[in-house]
Design a protein around this motif. Structure first.
Motif, PDB file in Angstrom:
ATOM      1  N   LEU A   1       9.172  14.529   2.525  1.00 23.43           N
ATOM      2  CA  LEU A   1       8.106  14.030   1.640  1.00 23.43           C
ATOM      3  C   LEU A   1       7.849  15.029   0.513  1.00 23.43           C
ATOM      4  O   LEU A   1       7.802  14.658  -0.667  1.00 23.43           O
TER       5      LEU A   1
ATOM      6  N   ARG B   1      -1.172   9.302  -6.314  1.00 18.61           N
ATOM      7  CA  ARG B   1      -1.516  10.701  -6.602  1.00 18.61           C
ATOM      8  C   ARG B   1      -1.735  10.958  -8.082  1.00 18.61           C
ATOM      9  O   ARG B   1      -1.816  12.105  -8.516  1.00 18.61           O
TER      10      ARG B   1
ATOM     11  N   ARG C   1      10.590   5.039   5.996  1.00 20.33           N
ATOM     12  CA  ARG C   1      10.106   4.721   7.341  1.00 20.33           C
ATOM     13  C   ARG C   1      11.282   4.700   8.297  1.00 20.33           C
ATOM     14  O   ARG C   1      12.384   4.283   7.923  1.00 20.33           O
TER      15      ARG C   1
ATOM     16  N   ILE D   1      -5.360   9.021   1.087  1.00 21.96           N
ATOM     17  CA  ILE D   1      -6.119   9.642   2.166  1.00 21.96           C
ATOM     18  C   ILE D   1      -5.767  11.126   2.150  1.00 21.96           C
ATOM     19  O   ILE D   1      -4.596  11.478   2.034  1.00 21.96           O
TER      20      ILE D   1
ATOM     21  N   PRO E   1      -6.736  17.975   3.241  1.00 17.07           N
ATOM     22  CA  PRO E   1      -6.989  19.314   2.681  1.00 17.07           C
ATOM     23  C   PRO E   1      -8.308  19.475   1.905  1.00 17.07           C
ATOM     24  O   PRO E   1      -8.944  20.525   2.021  1.00 17.07           O
TER      25      PRO E   1
ATOM     26  N   ARG F   1       0.834  -1.205   0.000  1.00 20.48           N
ATOM     27  CA  ARG F   1       0.000   0.000   0.000  1.00 20.48           C
ATOM     28  C   ARG F   1       0.860   1.244   0.000  1.00 20.48           C
ATOM     29  O   ARG F   1       1.840   1.344   0.708  1.00 20.48           O
ATOM     30  N   LYS F   2       0.510   2.173  -0.833  1.00 15.48           N
ATOM     31  CA  LYS F   2       1.182   3.461  -0.844  1.00 15.48           C
ATOM     32  C   LYS F   2       0.180   4.494  -1.339  1.00 15.48           C
ATOM     33  O   LYS F   2      -0.852   4.136  -1.939  1.00 15.48           O
ATOM     34  N   SER F   3       0.452   5.751  -1.089  1.00 18.48           N
ATOM     35  CA  SER F   3      -0.470   6.795  -1.541  1.00 18.48           C
ATOM     36  C   SER F   3      -0.322   6.998  -3.040  1.00 18.48           C
ATOM     37  O   SER F   3       0.796   7.125  -3.552  1.00 18.48           O
TER      38      SER F   3
ATOM     39  N   TRP G   1      -6.493  14.689  -6.437  1.00 18.87           N
ATOM     40  CA  TRP G   1      -5.543  14.138  -7.415  1.00 18.87           C
ATOM     41  C   TRP G   1      -6.245  13.703  -8.701  1.00 18.87           C
ATOM     42  O   TRP G   1      -5.808  12.781  -9.369  1.00 18.87           O
TER      43      TRP G   1
ATOM     44  N   SER H   1       7.818   6.046   0.049  1.00 12.60           N
ATOM     45  CA  SER H   1       8.114   6.900   1.203  1.00 12.60           C
ATOM     46  C   SER H   1       8.945   6.126   2.224  1.00 12.60           C
ATOM     47  O   SER H   1       8.856   4.904   2.314  1.00 12.60           O
TER      48      SER H   1
HETATM   49  C1  LIG Z   1      -4.701  11.794   7.854  1.00 15.19           C
HETATM   50  C2  LIG Z   1      -3.905  11.767   6.585  1.00 15.19           C
HETATM   51  C3  LIG Z   1      -3.941  12.863   5.753  1.00 15.19           C
HETATM   52  C4  LIG Z   1      -3.217  12.850   4.558  1.00 15.19           C
HETATM   53  N1  LIG Z   1      -3.309  13.915   3.716  1.00 15.19           N
HETATM   54  C5  LIG Z   1      -2.618  13.903   2.556  1.00 15.19           C
HETATM   55  C6  LIG Z   1      -2.714  14.980   1.646  1.00 15.19           C
HETATM   56  O1  LIG Z   1      -3.398  15.949   1.888  1.00 15.19           O
HETATM   57  N2  LIG Z   1      -2.022  14.920   0.493  1.00 15.19           N
HETATM   58  C7  LIG Z   1      -1.249  13.839   0.183  1.00 15.19           C
HETATM   59  O2  LIG Z   1      -0.666  13.828  -0.891  1.00 15.19           O
HETATM   60  N3  LIG Z   1      -1.128  12.795   1.028  1.00 15.19           N
HETATM   61  C8  LIG Z   1      -1.801  12.803   2.190  1.00 15.19           C
HETATM   62  N4  LIG Z   1      -1.713  11.747   3.042  1.00 15.19           N
HETATM   63  C9  LIG Z   1      -0.843  10.607   2.683  1.00 15.19           C
HETATM   64  C10 LIG Z   1       0.506  10.705   3.402  1.00 15.19           C
HETATM   65  O3  LIG Z   1       1.269  11.739   2.849  1.00 15.19           O
HETATM   66  C11 LIG Z   1       1.211   9.353   3.236  1.00 15.19           C
HETATM   67  O4  LIG Z   1       0.455   8.348   3.856  1.00 15.19           O
HETATM   68  C12 LIG Z   1       2.618   9.347   3.843  1.00 15.19           C
HETATM   69  O5  LIG Z   1       3.441  10.271   3.187  1.00 15.19           O
HETATM   70  C13 LIG Z   1       3.255   7.957   3.726  1.00 15.19           C
HETATM   71  O6  LIG Z   1       3.319   7.589   2.364  1.00 15.19           O
HETATM   72  P1  LIG Z   1       2.580   6.309   1.787  1.00 15.19           P
HETATM   73  O7  LIG Z   1       1.111   6.431   2.089  1.00 15.19           O
HETATM   74  O8  LIG Z   1       2.842   6.354   0.304  1.00 15.19           O
HETATM   75  O9  LIG Z   1       3.166   5.112   2.443  1.00 15.19           O
HETATM   76  C14 LIG Z   1      -2.422  11.722   4.220  1.00 15.19           C
HETATM   77  C15 LIG Z   1      -2.407  10.617   5.070  1.00 15.19           C
HETATM   78  C16 LIG Z   1      -3.147  10.630   6.244  1.00 15.19           C
HETATM   79  C17 LIG Z   1      -3.132   9.412   7.131  1.00 15.19           C
END
Ligand SMILES: Cc1cc2nc3c(=O)[nH]c(=O)nc-3n(C[C@H](O)[C@H](O)[C@H](O)COP(=O)(O)O)c2cc1C
Length: 222
Positions: free
Chosen positions: A93, A14, A210, A165, A168, A10-12, A122, A208
């Motif tokens: 980040l 965009r 850790r 997630i 904003p 799992r990763k964010s 996104w 990202s």
């Molecule tokens: C409560 C919360 C708010 C977040 N808001 C944003 C956001 O506004 N924009 C974004 O790009 N990522 C957002 N993220 C993702 C985090 O940046 C991301 O989980 C973190 O950098 C770790 O990277 P990964 O999810 O790729 O493992 C958010 C995550 C959480 C849990």
């Protein structure tokens, strides 16, 4: 997808393909995710799933709101500015994402475009907004919503979907209330972009970092 593989991968995400996720798939993900734990089994969550024209309207309205530079006023406050190691990680980040996206430090236009893209979830084809009753409050609520949010993100992987997630986009809750009709009796907690990842989108290459486990764990009697 196997559980540990999902947790590790799992990763964010965009950047998304402009392909809507079938309603049944999102329903199945949410059905599975609702097995998440919640304090006293309160299940303090409500989902608003968006796509199509209404989502386009919301993305446009949110981007316009961001452009005004209006003071954010989310239903759940933004944390105070980060300090120390937390600020360092936040900066790292941002730097990594800007590097991948070729956004220069002084490039105001590209930075602004990036912020607006974030405000538009996104540009994901689907969005899930999680709301709760106004009378529910406190850390156990946020903890429970955090648990289900992670479950949604993990279950999505099984269907070849990515998520991000995001807080904003809920900075201006009145915009969301107006467009999708969430009443004042509900608080808007968080949003998730969801869709099929565009793996050619540069920011999606980010892995990202850790902290080493050794620095975050203490063993007692083990
Ligand atoms: C409560 C919360 C708010 C977040 N808001 C944003 C956001 O506004 N924009 C974004 O790009 N990522 C957002 N993220 C993702 C985090 O940046 C991301 O989980 C973190 O950098 C770790 O990277 P990964 O999810 O790729 O493992 C958010 C995550 C959480 C849990």
């Amino acid at each position: 997808m196997e559980l540990l593989e999902a947790m590790k991968s799992r990763k964010s995400v965009r950047g998304y393909k402009p392909v809507p996720v079938p309603k049944e798939t999102i329903a199945e993900i949410l059905e599975i995710a609702t097995r998440a734990p919640s304090a006293y089994n309160t299940q303090p969550w409500e989902f608003h799933v968006l796509a199509g024209e209404v989502l386009d309207e919301l993305k446009k309205a949110l981007a316009e709101k961001f452009e005004t530079g209006a003071e954010p006023h989310p239903d759940f406050a933004i944390p105070t500015p980060l300090v120390g190691i937390y600020r360092t990680r936040q900066v790292e980040l941002g730097k990594s994402l800007f590097q991948l996206m070729d956004i220069g430090r002084e490039d105001k236009e590209k930075r602004n475009e990036w912020t607006l893209k974030m405000a538009r979830f996104w540009d994901a084809p689907n969005v899930i907004i999680i709301a709760t009753d106004r009378e529910v409050s406190g850390p156990l609520l946020i903890f429970s919503i955090g648990a289900i949010t992670q479950s949604v993100a993990l279950a999505a992987l099984h269907f070849g979907l990515g998520t991000c997630i995001e807080h904003p986009p809920v900075y201006y809750p009145e915009v969301i209330r107006r467009i999708i009709g969430i009443p004042e009796s509900k608080k808007i907690v968080i949003g998730l972009a969801i869709g099929y990842p565009d793996w050619d989108f540069p920011a999606n290459r980010l892995q990202s970092t850790r902290e080493l486990l050794a620095n975050t764990v203490a063993w007692h009697g083990v």
